[in-house]
Scaffold this motif. Sequence first.
Motif, PDB file in Angstrom:
ATOM      1  N   VAL A 171      70.604  -1.782   4.861  1.00  0.00           N
ATOM      2  CA  VAL A 171      69.377  -0.847   4.316  1.00  0.00           C
ATOM      3  C   VAL A 171      69.123   0.131   5.503  1.00  0.00           C
ATOM      4  CG1 VAL A 171      67.035  -0.679   3.632  1.00  0.00           C
ATOM      5  CG2 VAL A 171      68.566  -2.524   2.983  1.00  0.00           C
ATOM      6  N   LEU A 172      69.474   1.444   5.287  1.00  0.00           N
ATOM      7  CA  LEU A 172      68.776   2.527   6.183  1.00  0.00           C
ATOM      8  C   LEU A 172      67.409   2.498   6.435  1.00  0.00           C
ATOM      9  CD1 LEU A 172      70.512   4.728   7.737  1.00  0.00           C
ATOM     10  CD2 LEU A 172      69.720   6.179   5.897  1.00  0.00           C
ATOM     11  N   SER A 173      67.284   2.630   7.763  1.00  0.00           N
ATOM     12  CA  SER A 173      65.884   2.881   8.052  1.00  0.00           C
ATOM     13  C   SER A 173      65.518   4.091   8.587  1.00  0.00           C
ATOM     14  CB  SER A 173      65.600   1.765   9.303  1.00  0.00           C
ATOM     15  OG  SER A 173      66.018   2.184  10.546  1.00  0.00           O
ATOM     16  N   VAL A 174      64.176   4.519   8.642  1.00  0.00           N
ATOM     17  CA  VAL A 174      63.848   5.912   9.190  1.00  0.00           C
ATOM     18  C   VAL A 174      64.522   6.141  10.682  1.00  0.00           C
ATOM     19  CG1 VAL A 174      61.899   7.339   9.744  1.00  0.00           C
ATOM     20  CG2 VAL A 174      61.649   5.652   7.971  1.00  0.00           C
ATOM     21  N   SER A 175      64.475   5.246  11.485  1.00  0.00           N
ATOM     22  CA  SER A 175      65.089   5.368  12.853  1.00  0.00           C
ATOM     23  C   SER A 175      66.602   5.613  12.758  1.00  0.00           C
ATOM     24  CB  SER A 175      64.515   4.192  13.858  1.00  0.00           C
ATOM     25  OG  SER A 175      65.167   3.179  13.338  1.00  0.00           O
ATOM     26  N   ASP A 176      67.143   4.732  11.858  1.00  0.00           N
ATOM     27  CA  ASP A 176      68.582   4.936  11.736  1.00  0.00           C
ATOM     28  C   ASP A 176      68.809   6.267  11.202  1.00  0.00           C
ATOM     29  OD1 ASP A 176      69.396   2.345  12.711  1.00  0.00           O
ATOM     30  OD2 ASP A 176      68.843   1.518  10.349  1.00  0.00           O
ATOM     31  N   MET A 177      68.081   6.938  10.441  1.00  0.00           N
ATOM     32  CA  MET A 177      68.334   8.175   9.610  1.00  0.00           C
ATOM     33  C   MET A 177      68.143   9.229  10.673  1.00  0.00           C
ATOM     34  SD  MET A 177      69.365  10.004   7.142  1.00  0.00           S
ATOM     35  CE  MET A 177      68.865   9.992   5.244  1.00  0.00           C
ATOM     36  N   ALA A 178      67.150   9.154  11.453  1.00  0.00           N
ATOM     37  CA  ALA A 178      66.697  10.066  12.488  1.00  0.00           C
ATOM     38  C   ALA A 178      67.712  10.155  13.572  1.00  0.00           C
ATOM     39  CB  ALA A 178      65.402   9.884  13.041  1.00  0.00           C
ATOM     40  N   ALA A 179      68.294   8.921  13.841  1.00  0.00           N
ATOM     41  CA  ALA A 179      69.544   9.031  15.042  1.00  0.00           C
ATOM     42  C   ALA A 179      70.720   9.704  14.517  1.00  0.00           C
ATOM     43  CB  ALA A 179      69.894   7.461  15.361  1.00  0.00           C
ATOM     44  N   MET A 180      71.136   9.519  13.198  1.00  0.00           N
ATOM     45  CA  MET A 180      72.389  10.162  12.554  1.00  0.00           C
ATOM     46  C   MET A 180      72.095  11.585  12.380  1.00  0.00           C
ATOM     47  SD  MET A 180      73.012   7.149   9.776  1.00  0.00           S
ATOM     48  CE  MET A 180      74.354   7.906   8.993  1.00  0.00           C
ATOM     49  N   VAL A 181      70.864  11.959  12.072  1.00  0.00           N
ATOM     50  CA  VAL A 181      70.587  13.656  11.802  1.00  0.00           C
ATOM     51  C   VAL A 181      70.555  14.164  13.294  1.00  0.00           C
ATOM     52  CG1 VAL A 181      68.658  15.021  11.113  1.00  0.00           C
ATOM     53  CG2 VAL A 181      69.391  13.120   9.665  1.00  0.00           C
ATOM     54  N   PHE A 182      69.872  13.582  14.164  1.00  0.00           N
ATOM     55  CA  PHE A 182      70.080  14.093  15.598  1.00  0.00           C
ATOM     56  C   PHE A 182      71.549  14.124  15.963  1.00  0.00           C
ATOM     57  CE2 PHE A 182      70.126  13.883  20.239  1.00  0.00           C
ATOM     58  CZ  PHE A 182      69.172  14.872  20.457  1.00  0.00           C
ATOM     59  N   LYS A 183      72.451  13.177  15.875  1.00  0.00           N
ATOM     60  CA  LYS A 183      73.475  13.169  16.238  1.00  0.00           C
ATOM     61  C   LYS A 183      74.566  14.248  15.585  1.00  0.00           C
ATOM     62  CE  LYS A 183      75.656   9.158  17.268  1.00  0.00           C
ATOM     63  NZ  LYS A 183      76.242   7.878  17.163  1.00  0.00           N
ATOM     64  N   ALA A 184      74.238  14.423  14.302  1.00  0.00           N
ATOM     65  CA  ALA A 184      74.962  15.472  13.628  1.00  0.00           C
ATOM     66  C   ALA A 184      74.546  16.784  14.092  1.00  0.00           C
ATOM     67  CB  ALA A 184      74.833  14.986  11.917  1.00  0.00           C
ATOM     68  N   ASN A 185      73.125  17.093  14.011  1.00  0.00           N
ATOM     69  CA  ASN A 185      72.568  18.283  14.356  1.00  0.00           C
ATOM     70  C   ASN A 185      73.172  18.689  15.920  1.00  0.00           C
ATOM     71  OD1 ASN A 185      70.816  20.526  13.841  1.00  0.00           O
ATOM     72  ND2 ASN A 185      69.446  19.639  15.458  1.00  0.00           N
ATOM     73  N   SER A 186      73.306  18.113  16.713  1.00  0.00           N
ATOM     74  CA  SER A 186      73.821  18.407  18.119  1.00  0.00           C
ATOM     75  C   SER A 186      75.368  18.756  18.097  1.00  0.00           C
ATOM     76  CB  SER A 186      73.825  16.981  19.126  1.00  0.00           C
ATOM     77  OG  SER A 186      72.300  16.708  19.245  1.00  0.00           O
ATOM     78  N   ALA A 187      76.122  17.954  17.108  1.00  0.00           N
ATOM     79  CA  ALA A 187      77.720  18.260  16.961  1.00  0.00           C
ATOM     80  C   ALA A 187      77.732  19.603  16.224  1.00  0.00           C
ATOM     81  CB  ALA A 187      78.027  17.096  16.290  1.00  0.00           C
ATOM     82  N   ILE A 188      76.897  19.642  15.136  1.00  0.00           N
ATOM     83  CA  ILE A 188      76.978  21.066  14.571  1.00  0.00           C
ATOM     84  C   ILE A 188      76.681  22.351  15.517  1.00  0.00           C
ATOM     85  CG2 ILE A 188      75.846  22.482  12.632  1.00  0.00           C
ATOM     86  CD1 ILE A 188      75.627  19.834  11.099  1.00  0.00           C
ATOM     87  N   LYS A 189      75.778  22.120  16.063  1.00  0.00           N
ATOM     88  CA  LYS A 189      75.072  23.211  17.134  1.00  0.00           C
ATOM     89  C   LYS A 189      76.473  23.464  18.069  1.00  0.00           C
ATOM     90  CE  LYS A 189      70.291  22.658  17.175  1.00  0.00           C
ATOM     91  NZ  LYS A 189      68.966  22.614  17.971  1.00  0.00           N
ATOM     92  N   GLN A 190      76.824  22.450  18.567  1.00  0.00           N
ATOM     93  CA  GLN A 190      78.102  22.820  19.748  1.00  0.00           C
ATOM     94  C   GLN A 190      79.366  23.434  18.642  1.00  0.00           C
ATOM     95  OE1 GLN A 190      79.192  18.988  21.247  1.00  0.00           O
ATOM     96  NE2 GLN A 190      80.702  20.067  22.897  1.00  0.00           N
ATOM     97  N   ILE A 191      79.694  23.066  17.601  1.00  0.00           N
ATOM     98  CA  ILE A 191      80.636  23.609  16.987  1.00  0.00           C
ATOM     99  C   ILE A 191      80.447  25.070  16.828  1.00  0.00           C
ATOM    100  CG2 ILE A 191      81.973  23.795  14.845  1.00  0.00           C
ATOM    101  CD1 ILE A 191      81.896  20.537  14.601  1.00  0.00           C
ATOM    102  N   ILE A 192      79.388  25.500  16.295  1.00  0.00           N
ATOM    103  CA  ILE A 192      78.988  26.641  15.810  1.00  0.00           C
ATOM    104  C   ILE A 192      78.910  27.498  17.177  1.00  0.00           C
ATOM    105  CG2 ILE A 192      76.992  28.251  15.012  1.00  0.00           C
ATOM    106  CD1 ILE A 192      76.690  26.181  12.904  1.00  0.00           C
ATOM    107  N   SER A 193      78.274  26.993  18.299  1.00  0.00           N
ATOM    108  CA  SER A 193      78.105  27.790  19.413  1.00  0.00           C
ATOM    109  C   SER A 193      79.603  28.021  20.257  1.00  0.00           C
ATOM    110  CB  SER A 193      77.212  27.166  20.221  1.00  0.00           C
ATOM    111  OG  SER A 193      77.802  26.094  20.976  1.00  0.00           O
ATOM    112  N   SER A 194      80.463  27.242  19.941  1.00  0.00           N
ATOM    113  CA  SER A 194      81.920  27.285  20.637  1.00  0.00           C
ATOM    114  C   SER A 194      82.894  28.308  19.802  1.00  0.00           C
ATOM    115  CB  SER A 194      82.552  25.995  20.616  1.00  0.00           C
ATOM    116  OG  SER A 194      83.081  25.664  19.082  1.00  0.00           O
ATOM    117  N   ARG A 195      82.343  28.870  18.369  1.00  0.00           N
ATOM    118  CA  ARG A 195      82.910  29.838  17.915  1.00  0.00           C
ATOM    119  C   ARG A 195      82.931  31.210  18.299  1.00  0.00           C
ATOM    120  NH1 ARG A 195      83.141  26.670  12.094  1.00  0.00           N
ATOM    121  NH2 ARG A 195      84.837  25.235  12.849  1.00  0.00           N
TER     122      ARG A 195
END
Length: 110
Positions: A86-110
């Motif tokens: 069962v997905l917890s709030v802290s699990d979701m926050a960690a996943m969103v943070f990790k994805a957001n960081s990766a997305i920013k890195q991809i966009i800034s590298s273009r």
Amino acid sequence: MGNCKSMPSPQTQFMQTAKVMFFNGIMKEFREPIKAGDIIGHNSGYFLCHWDCLHIDKFMVSVNSEEELELGDLYFLLPLCKLQYVLSVSDMAAMVFKANSAIKQIISSR
């Protein structure tokens, strides 16, 4: 009148790919159609979950291995043990943070 060809913005290019957030924090983009099973086959012990199927206090749902990943969508590659988790709030926050960081890195590298 002149001819003009506009170049897609980094954000537009980003939306034209299916993105998979790997367990190690790396995000990979797929521009060509790919089935979930192709990714899972190279990552035994893991399953793919569509971002839209992640709900706090609910069990995570695996994408069918025959399903093609949708362009513009985000998927998470998670350990199989999380499938009955069962997905917890802290699990979701960690996943969103990790994805957001990766997305920013991809966009800034273009």
